[in-house]
Design a protein around this motif. Structure first.
Motif, PDB file in Angstrom:
ATOM      1  N   ALA A  84     -39.464 -53.302  28.874  1.00  0.00           N
ATOM      2  CA  ALA A  84     -39.632 -53.933  27.567  1.00  0.00           C
ATOM      3  C   ALA A  84     -40.981 -53.518  26.993  1.00  0.00           C
ATOM      4  O   ALA A  84     -42.016 -53.672  27.643  1.00  0.00           O
ATOM      5  CB  ALA A  84     -39.550 -55.447  27.682  1.00  0.00           C
ATOM      6  N   ASN A  91     -39.627 -57.262  20.781  1.00  0.00           N
ATOM      7  CA  ASN A  91     -39.667 -56.307  21.888  1.00  0.00           C
ATOM      8  C   ASN A  91     -38.515 -55.332  21.748  1.00  0.00           C
ATOM      9  O   ASN A  91     -37.522 -55.603  21.090  1.00  0.00           O
ATOM     10  CB  ASN A  91     -39.652 -57.018  23.246  1.00  0.00           C
ATOM     11  N   ASN A  92     -38.698 -54.196  22.373  1.00  0.00           N
ATOM     12  CA  ASN A  92     -37.673 -53.162  22.443  1.00  0.00           C
ATOM     13  C   ASN A  92     -37.452 -52.899  23.922  1.00  0.00           C
ATOM     14  O   ASN A  92     -38.368 -52.445  24.611  1.00  0.00           O
ATOM     15  CB  ASN A  92     -38.144 -51.904  21.717  1.00  0.00           C
ATOM     16  N   THR A  93     -36.268 -53.189  24.431  1.00  0.00           N
ATOM     17  CA  THR A  93     -35.985 -53.028  25.855  1.00  0.00           C
ATOM     18  C   THR A  93     -35.056 -51.842  26.054  1.00  0.00           C
ATOM     19  O   THR A  93     -34.060 -51.708  25.354  1.00  0.00           O
ATOM     20  CB  THR A  93     -35.347 -54.310  26.427  1.00  0.00           C
ATOM     21  N   VAL A  94     -35.406 -50.999  27.021  1.00  0.00           N
ATOM     22  CA  VAL A  94     -34.591 -49.832  27.343  1.00  0.00           C
ATOM     23  C   VAL A  94     -34.311 -49.824  28.840  1.00  0.00           C
ATOM     24  O   VAL A  94     -35.049 -50.414  29.636  1.00  0.00           O
ATOM     25  CB  VAL A  94     -35.284 -48.509  26.937  1.00  0.00           C
ATOM     26  N   MET A 111     -43.568 -49.402  17.028  1.00  0.00           N
ATOM     27  CA  MET A 111     -42.157 -49.795  16.952  1.00  0.00           C
ATOM     28  C   MET A 111     -41.957 -51.049  16.109  1.00  0.00           C
ATOM     29  O   MET A 111     -42.906 -51.763  15.793  1.00  0.00           O
ATOM     30  CB  MET A 111     -41.616 -50.040  18.349  1.00  0.00           C
ATOM     31  N   GLY A 113     -38.365 -53.925  15.409  1.00  0.00           N
ATOM     32  CA  GLY A 113     -36.961 -54.234  15.671  1.00  0.00           C
ATOM     33  C   GLY A 113     -36.334 -54.844  14.429  1.00  0.00           C
ATOM     34  O   GLY A 113     -37.022 -55.421  13.599  1.00  0.00           O
TER      35      GLY A 113
END
Length: 149
Positions: A84, A91-94, A111, A113
């Motif tokens: 995250a 947040n951006n979770t990959v 970033m 979202g």
């Protein structure tokens, strides 16, 4: 000061033909690096990097404006992990598969979202933390490497 050279190469032989490319990027003026390898415990969230507008602004912080390269690598040979990238409001979770990496080429205005399938390309936000959670019930080792100007 030093230069950081990043090289990404894709190479696949498909039906007897070689496909892929090599891309190299040089970031000049590097004066600081941050590197660590740590074990992230399964079923737990581990903060692996912290960012702030000044290194003294938060415990263990990297300068968000000066970080021009950030790589998070999953050193596990068989376990995926979730990473995250957290800003002050989202947040951006990959998913990063075993042996894989996720790279950012800046952490300032990195970033945003949105709850939409149509990008609006608004002003991006600064990274605040990077957090890791193993996907399975096995611990994973994580390598974090950052280069700052």
């Amino acid at each position: 000061m030093a230069d950081l050279t990043t090289t990404i190469t894709e190479n696949v032989v498909l039906n007897g033909s070689v496909r892929g490319s090599t891309n190299t990027l040089t970031t000049t003026g590097i004066v600081d690096v941050f590197e660590r390898i740590l074990t992230c415990t399964h079923s737990q969230v581990t903060t692996v990097a912290v960012f702030n507008s000044t290194p003294y602004g938060a415990d263990g912080a990297l300068d968000v404006e000066n970080c021009k390269y950030l790589r998070v690598t999953n050193l596990s040979t068989d376990q995926d992990m979730k990473v995250a990238f957290v800003t002050s409001t989202l947040n951006n979770t990959v998913n990063v598969r075993a042996g894989g990496s996720h790279i950012l080429y800046q952490t300032e205005e990195a970033m945003i979202g949105a709850n939409s399938t149509t990008p609006t390309f608004p002003t991006l936000q600064d990274l605040v933390t990077v957090e890791v959670k193993p996907s399975a019930t096995t611990d994973v080792q994580v390598e974090v490497f950052a280069a700052l100007v």
